[in-house]
Structure formats: structure tokens, C-alpha cells
Scaffold this motif. Structure first.
Motif, PDB file in Angstrom:
ATOM      1  N   SER A   1     -17.411 -33.772 -36.248  1.00 46.93           N
ATOM      2  CA  SER A   1     -18.825 -33.621 -35.884  1.00 46.93           C
ATOM      3  C   SER A   1     -19.153 -32.186 -35.510  1.00 46.93           C
ATOM      4  O   SER A   1     -18.303 -31.439 -35.002  1.00 46.93           O
ATOM      5  CB  SER A   1     -19.188 -34.563 -34.736  1.00 46.93           C
ATOM      6  OG  SER A   1     -18.395 -34.300 -33.597  1.00 46.93           O
TER       7      SER A   1
ATOM      8  N   VAL B   1     -13.548 -39.030 -37.062  1.00 44.35           N
ATOM      9  CA  VAL B   1     -14.921 -38.532 -37.075  1.00 44.35           C
ATOM     10  C   VAL B   1     -14.899 -37.037 -36.781  1.00 44.35           C
ATOM     11  O   VAL B   1     -14.398 -36.598 -35.738  1.00 44.35           O
ATOM     12  CB  VAL B   1     -15.805 -39.268 -36.054  1.00 44.35           C
ATOM     13  CG1 VAL B   1     -17.215 -38.679 -36.071  1.00 44.35           C
ATOM     14  CG2 VAL B   1     -15.846 -40.764 -36.353  1.00 44.35           C
TER      15      VAL B   1
ATOM     16  N   CYS C   1     -22.775 -29.870 -34.016  1.00 45.32           N
ATOM     17  CA  CYS C   1     -24.184 -29.780 -33.619  1.00 45.32           C
ATOM     18  C   CYS C   1     -24.671 -28.399 -34.045  1.00 45.32           C
ATOM     19  O   CYS C   1     -24.164 -27.374 -33.578  1.00 45.32           O
ATOM     20  CB  CYS C   1     -24.337 -29.965 -32.108  1.00 45.32           C
ATOM     21  SG  CYS C   1     -26.052 -30.119 -31.580  1.00 45.32           S
TER      22      CYS C   1
ATOM     23  N   ARG D   1     -22.146 -35.328 -39.045  1.00 46.18           N
ATOM     24  CA  ARG D   1     -20.931 -36.111 -38.807  1.00 46.18           C
ATOM     25  C   ARG D   1     -20.305 -36.506 -40.148  1.00 46.18           C
ATOM     26  O   ARG D   1     -21.010 -36.905 -41.076  1.00 46.18           O
ATOM     27  CB  ARG D   1     -21.281 -37.361 -37.999  1.00 46.18           C
ATOM     28  CG  ARG D   1     -20.088 -38.238 -37.645  1.00 46.18           C
ATOM     29  CD  ARG D   1     -20.508 -39.362 -36.718  1.00 46.18           C
ATOM     30  NE  ARG D   1     -21.554 -40.182 -37.333  1.00 46.18           N
ATOM     31  CZ  ARG D   1     -22.119 -41.224 -36.741  1.00 46.18           C
ATOM     32  NH1 ARG D   1     -21.783 -41.555 -35.499  1.00 46.18           N
ATOM     33  NH2 ARG D   1     -23.051 -41.926 -37.372  1.00 46.18           N
TER      34      ARG D   1
ATOM     35  N   THR E   1     -17.360 -39.059 -41.492  1.00 43.35           N
ATOM     36  CA  THR E   1     -16.478 -40.171 -41.141  1.00 43.35           C
ATOM     37  C   THR E   1     -15.466 -40.382 -42.261  1.00 43.35           C
ATOM     38  O   THR E   1     -15.829 -40.499 -43.434  1.00 43.35           O
ATOM     39  CB  THR E   1     -17.290 -41.461 -40.933  1.00 43.35           C
ATOM     40  OG1 THR E   1     -18.260 -41.240 -39.897  1.00 43.35           O
ATOM     41  CG2 THR E   1     -16.391 -42.615 -40.538  1.00 43.35           C
TER      42      THR E   1
ATOM     43  N   ALA F   1     -27.386 -33.031 -35.875  1.00 44.86           N
ATOM     44  CA  ALA F   1     -26.005 -33.462 -35.642  1.00 44.86           C
ATOM     45  C   ALA F   1     -25.416 -33.891 -36.978  1.00 44.86           C
ATOM     46  O   ALA F   1     -25.953 -34.782 -37.650  1.00 44.86           O
ATOM     47  CB  ALA F   1     -25.966 -34.612 -34.648  1.00 44.86           C
TER      48      ALA F   1
END
Length: 659
Positions: free
Chosen positions: A188, A186, A190, A123, A125, A121
Motif C-alpha cells: 500500500s 497487501v 498513500c 493498494r 493485493t 490510497a
């Protein structure tokens, strides 16, 4: 009242990427962690303060950061938690970051040397900030952020963030998810990372608008595009090439005049049009590009005043000092010290330097029709010398802040303590700087030549005016400290010579205001050990009471100041002494990774100079000083078809190639 950190952020250990009007500041390891200065800026606004990437909640450890050019870098990092206790992880992240004129782009490649597939994952920010440059410079928190005025909305192509004041940007994350968590965005993904393979992702930030931004990116080509220096001494070529990249990234235009480019003064504090800075930088660049000089002259002529105004320090014919999108009000640790209108004219030397650049551009081959179009501005600028520059009628040009909240010193050394007596006391204004008299003499003489060439009246009157100034200067300015005579830095309000020995006297060389003995005396004092540090010319002699090696203007070294002295030495026939200054600048460039900063300490010795922690880098006139050194080493002169290169070791194998 907003919470303050009370201290100006230091920049000496920070990295920057540039593509005007955008700049990205990070820590030395490439991290952008919400520190006092890190983040993405457009003009005078910090849009975001934090950009942090994590993989499965772990922030990868940076192991290398490589600058590819002025606007792009490549970083390598390792997500150690993903690999457990091993000392030999087989997983890494390659990140390419690029600042573009419309914002910022990040490309992430995740590489695996493992024999199994791994799902991770990812991410990113991002924390919006919307601080003004003055809040950042003063160490103050963003009032916009503290008042909760930042808003976000998910739209079809991404997440749009704005503050209701005209600052807005959109985050785009192809094949990823974008959410707003109240005070941060955020992004993101996967991702499946195949065994012994890699996978890539990308996102970007697109700037939609910035509040009252007066400047924009320059989209035209510049005369040094594609030029690369080669030299036997790689320090020389690396400094020149880095400087040319930085200078290209500093090119800007006025937002509603895209056809005339200039060099922004410096990042981050002065990322806009400054009269003096842009003029000196364009003058240094003349051996490579006359177009930049013409464009700079046109932009500044646009803002030449026709009226008197105390608040902006404007007088008819004067060339401006500084352009901002809105009133510049000091914040944080500097609160209450400065309040300048968006267009400010608090400069005593930009008008003379404008005249000189016009004449020198003509000597370097500028088309006569373009010079002729600026003749009304030339005549107005010359009239300012006579009618407004001398505010008390004593025959010299001087300045004083008429508002109480403007710049107290208005020469290039514009800090409040820069004009000192030899015992360290600060002089009282009005102040008549020595170098300004030299600029005025040269401007009047060169301006007269231009008027005469184009058949305009007044040439002899201006030569007579210059002759009177030269006579009076040499009657009044000279002092002697027991080690030899030299011009005082200035006359104070009582018309007494302020007797400290400073680099200002080097600016007189080549102007014509000194007689032959005066030139010899100035050269003798400039090349003494108290003035030459081994890395350039100190702004103040080590023998002066106000000297301190880390002082902004009273002991530090500025590359552009040293280049001016170097060019003056060359103009007066002191090539060996000029080469000593050039050698010092090359050594300084090497000490600072070839992106020579705005200023550095006046220390001597083999350990090199210390950084001045708050110094801008890159700075236009510091970077452009590399071109002055190039011109000296190659023997470039206006109109010369067969330059005579220097026999200095620095010049061996030096040439310019075009890709």
C-alpha cells in the motif's frame, strides 16, 4: 481429498508474458483475478494466482492492453469511482508489467488532468498459491493452499513468502508498506497526485527458489537477436517478428548447464525440455541459428540412456522425451491417467530426429569439431534404431507403454485416440507409425554420411539397413480408399495397416523412403480439399470416420505439422504446393494475432479457424514454423551464398534487418 473444478482451464482468451523460466497469465483485459489459470508461474509452480490493484478501494477499469514484446506489456485503466458520474474522466492509470528471469515487476503511473491535487490510497493485493502445473492443468485446487502450508515473514527488504517445500519469493515495495493478512499480501501507498501531473510507484516480486526446478533462464545470446523482418505483406513480417520475440523468451538451459540453450516446448503446460519438440524447433531455426541446434543436441546427449528401464521407457542409446523437476502425476479431471518419472523416455521418434538434426546442423555450417564430439552419441543412437526401436523384430520401429500409466501413444500425436482406423475405431498397439519409418530411414542414411565423413566404421551397414527398411515399408504400408493410394498412418498390433488418411504421410516427404510414384501419390492426397483447410494441413482427412475439426489430433491443424509437410513438399520439388501451405499458415497467424497457437480447428472458410481452447501459446515449434516459411520465401538453402527468393506475393519486399 482436495476440492476440484473438474475441468482443464482454457487458454484461448488469455494473455501471456514470458521470460523463461517465468510466465505470467492474465485475462484478456489484463486482470489477474485468481481464475483457474491466471497468475505468475516459475517452472511448474504457480507462485501467485491473484494480483489486483485498487485506488481508494475501486479497481480501475481496463480500457487497453498492449503487448510491447514477449515479456512486457502496457495497460491503461480508469478509476471511475474517483471521478463520480462524469462520462469524461480526467484521471487514468498507466501500468507497465514485465516478467524477468528472476520474477515480476510492475510500474504504475497515475496521471491527472484535473485542476486540483488529489490524495489517493493505492493498494496491491497478492494471493500466493503454490499450485503444481498438474493441479492447474487438471482443474484441481492447490493442496498446499488448502492445507494452509504457506507462510510469510516481514524482513528488512520486503515480505518473504514460502511453502516449506522449496518454493519461496519476496515482495518489495519501495516507499510503500507491506503486510501479511493471513492468506494474502497487501502492498500500500498513500500518494498525492498533483494537478495536471503524474506520480509513479513500483514494486517487484523476486523468486528465491522453486521446488526441484530443473531448468533456468538462458543468458547467452541467440542467433536471431536483433533480427527484424520487413515485407510488403505485413502479415508475413508481423508473424515472423512476433515469433522471434517469443522464441527468445522460450530459451532455457538445464539449471546446472548454463552454456547450452534449448527451446522450452510451450507455455504453460510444457515449459521445459521436450526431446521431440526442442529438436523440431531447433531444426526449423537452422537457417538463422546453428548454435541453437548444437546446444539442443548437447543437452539431449547429456540425458541419452545407457541402460534399459521399463518405468521410464528407457533403452540404451535412446533420446529422452520429457524433463520435469519431480514425478509428473495427473491431477483433477485427469487423476489416475498418467504417472511419469521426472526423466521420461516415452518417445519413438526423438532418437531419429536427434540424428537428423546432427547431420543437418553439419550441412548448415556447424563446426566439425563440435559434431565430432557427438559421434559416440550418434553411434549409440543408431544402435538404438536396430537393437531397441524394433521391439518385436518385424523390421519396423514401434512403441508400446510397458507400465500402464505412461503415454499410450508415443509419436508426435501422443493423445490416446490419435491412431484410428478409417471407420473411427482406435487401433491397438504396439503401433508402428508411418512417419517414424521415414525418420528412421533418413536418420540411418544421414548418420551413415556423418560416420563416413569422420572416418568411423559402419556407414555401409547402415545404408543397407535403411535399404531393407525402405523396401519393407513400400511393401506393407500402402492402402487405397478409392480416391487414390497413400501410406496408412500405422501398423497395429496385428501388423495390419491402419487405413485413415492423416498428415503423418506428409512427414515422409524429403526423407527418401518414398519412391517417385509414392511421392506423387502422397502429394496428390495432401493437397486435396479434405486435407488442406486453407489455414494449414489437417491432421486427419475430413473423409475419415474419426474426423472432428476440434479434435486434438484427428482433424485440427498444427502449425509445426503443416511446416513439416511444407518443407517436405519443397524438398521433393513441389514449390507451388509448399507455397499453398505457407499461405495458409500466414492466414492462420493473422487470425490469431500473430502468436500462432499450438493447434487450432480444421475448419475452412473466410471466418478463419476456431481456437482450440486449451492450446498452448506460444509453442516453440509453432513459432519456429514462421522461420520455415521465411526460409521457403527467401529460398534459403544450406551452403547457398545466393538464395533464390520465391516469386510468391508473400515474398515481395521480404528481408531481414539487424538492429
Amino acid at each position: 481429498m482436495p476440492e476440484t473444478q473438474t475441468l482443464q482451464p482454457w487458454l484461448h482468451d488469455k494473455l501471456v508474458l514470458l521470460h523463461s523460466p517465468c510466465q505470467l497469465w492474465s485475462n484478456a483485459d489484463g486482470s489477474i483475478d485468481g481464475g483457474p489459470v491466471t497468475g505468475l508461474y516459475v517452472g511448474d509452480t504457480r507462485l501467485v494466482s491473484t494480483i489486483v490493484t485498487d485506488i481508494d478501494g475501486d479497481i480501475p477499469v481496463s480500457i487497453s492492453v498492449r503487448r510491447d514484446n514477449a515479456s512486457t506489456r502496457t495497460m491503461v485503466s480508469v478509476p471511475r469511482a474517483l471521478e463520480g458520474q462524469t462520462a469524461d474522466p480526467r484521471f487514468r492509470v498507466l501500468t507497465t508489467e514485465q516478467v524477468v528471469e528472476s520474477g515480476f515487476e510492475q510500474h504504475v503511473a497515475i496521471e491527472s488532468g484535473r485542476d486540483d491535487d488529489v490524495r489517493v490510497a493505492v493498494r496491491v493485493t497478492i494471493v500466493p498459491d503454490m499450485s503444481t502445473m498438474q493441479e492447474i492443468k487438471g482443474g484441481a485446487r492447490s493442496e498446499t493452499l488448502l492445507r494452509g502450508e504457506i507462510r510469510a515473514a516481514v524482513e528488512t527488504d520486503g515480505l518473504r513468502i514460502e511453502d516449506g517445500k522449496g518454493n519461496a519469493f519476496t515482495l518489495h515495495a519501495p516507499e510503500g508498506h507491506v503486510v501479511w493478512n493471513g492468506n494474502e499480501a497487501v502492498l500500500s501507498w498513500c500518494i498525492d497526485v498533483p494537478a495536471n501531473d503524474m506520480v509513479q510507484l513500483a514494486w517487484k516480486l523476486s523468486v528465491e527458489s522453486t521446488h526441484a526446478a530443473p531448468v533456468a533462464a538462458a543468458r547467452t545470446q541467440c542467433g536471431w537477436d536483433g533480427l527484424r523482418a520487413v515485407a510488403a505483406d505485413t502479415r508475413v513480417s508481423r508473424w515472423i517478428n512476433t515469433s522471434l520475440e517469443d522464441l527468445a523468451a522460450l530459451r532455457m538451459t538445464i539449471a546446472d548447464d548454463p552454456n547450452h540453450a534449448f527451446l522450452a516446448a510451450g507455455a504453460p503446460w510444457y515449459f521445459t525440455l521436450f526431446g521431440r519438440d526442442s529438436l523440431w524447433a531447433a531444426r526449423f531455426m537452422l537457417p538463422l541459428d546453428v548454435t541453437l541446434a548444437l546446444d539442443t543436441l548437447h543437452v539431449l546427449a547429456r540425458f541419452q540412456t545407457t541402460a534399459h528401464d521399463d518405468e521410464s521407457n528407457a533403452d540404451p542409446g535412446k533420446i529422452m522425451h520429457e524433463l520435469r523437476g519431480e514425478q509428473l502425476v495427473s491431477q483433477g479431471t485427469f487423476v489416475g491417467t498418467l504417472s511419469l518419472p521426472p526423466l521420461y523416455y516415452g518417445t519413438i521418434d526423438a532418437t531419429e530426429l536427434w540424428i537428423i538434426l546432427l547431420a543437418e546442423a553439419l550441412r548448415w555450417g556447424a563446426p566439425e569439431q563440435e559434431i565430432e564430439a557427438l559421434l559416440p552419441n550418434l553411434e549409440a543412437a543408431l544402435a538404438w534404431l536396430r537393437d531397441w526401436g524394433d521391439c518385436d523384430g518385424d523390421g519396423f520401429l514401434e512403441y508400446i507403454d510397458r507400465t500402464g500409466h505412461g503415454l499410450s501413444n508415443q509419436g508426435w500425436k501422443d493423445s490416446g485416440d490419435s491412431v484410428r482406423w478409417n471407420d473411427g475405431r482406435i487401433a491397438d498397439g504396439p503401433i508402428a507409425l508411418c512417419e517414424v519409418q521415414g525418420y528412421a530411414y533418413q536418420a540411418a542414411m544421414l548418420g551413415a554420411d556423418v560416420l563416413e565423413k569422420f572416418g568411423r566404421p559402419g556407414a555401409e551397414d547402415w545404408r543397407a539397413w535403411a535399404k531393407r527398411l525402405k523396401t519393407r515399408f513400400n511393401e506393407v504400408f500402402w492402402v487405397d480408399d478409392g480416391n487414390g493410394r497413400y501410406p496408412a498412418i500405422a501398423l497395429d498390433r496385428d501388423k495390419k495397416p491402419v487405413d485413415s488418411l492423416t498428415s503423418n504421410i506428409g512427414h515422409l516427404l524429403g526423407t527418401g523412403i518414398l519412391d517417385e510414384q509414392g511421392v506423387r501419390d502422397v502429394v496428390a492426397r495432401l493437397v486435396g480439399d479434405d486435407m488442406l483447410s486453407g489455414y494449414g494441413v489437417r491432421t486427419m482427412s475430413t473423409l475419415a470416420g474419426g474426423y472432428w475439426p476440434e479434435s486434438y489430433h484427428c482433424g485440427s491443424v498444427w502449425a509445426h505439422d503443416s511446416a513439416i509437410v511444407m518443407n517436405g513438399l519443397r524438398a521433393e520439388g513441389y514449390e507451388a504446393e509448399a507455397l499453398r501451405v505457407a499461405d495458409g499458415l500466414v492466414r492462420a497467424a493473422d487470425a490469431f494475432g500473430y502468436q500462432i497457437p499450438e493447434l487450432y480447428s480444421g475448419d475452412s472458410g473466410e471466418n478463419g479457424p476456431s481456437p482450440y481452447p486449451a492450446a498452448c501459446h506460444p509453442q516453440a515449434w509453432s513459432a519456429a514454423s514462421a522461420v520455415s516459411v521465411l526460409s521457403l520465401l527467401l529460398g534459403l538453402e544450406p551452403g547457398s551464398t545466393k538464395p533464390t527468393p520465391s516469386n510468391s506475393p508473400l515474398a515481395r519486399g521480404l528481408r531481414l534487418n539487424r538492429n
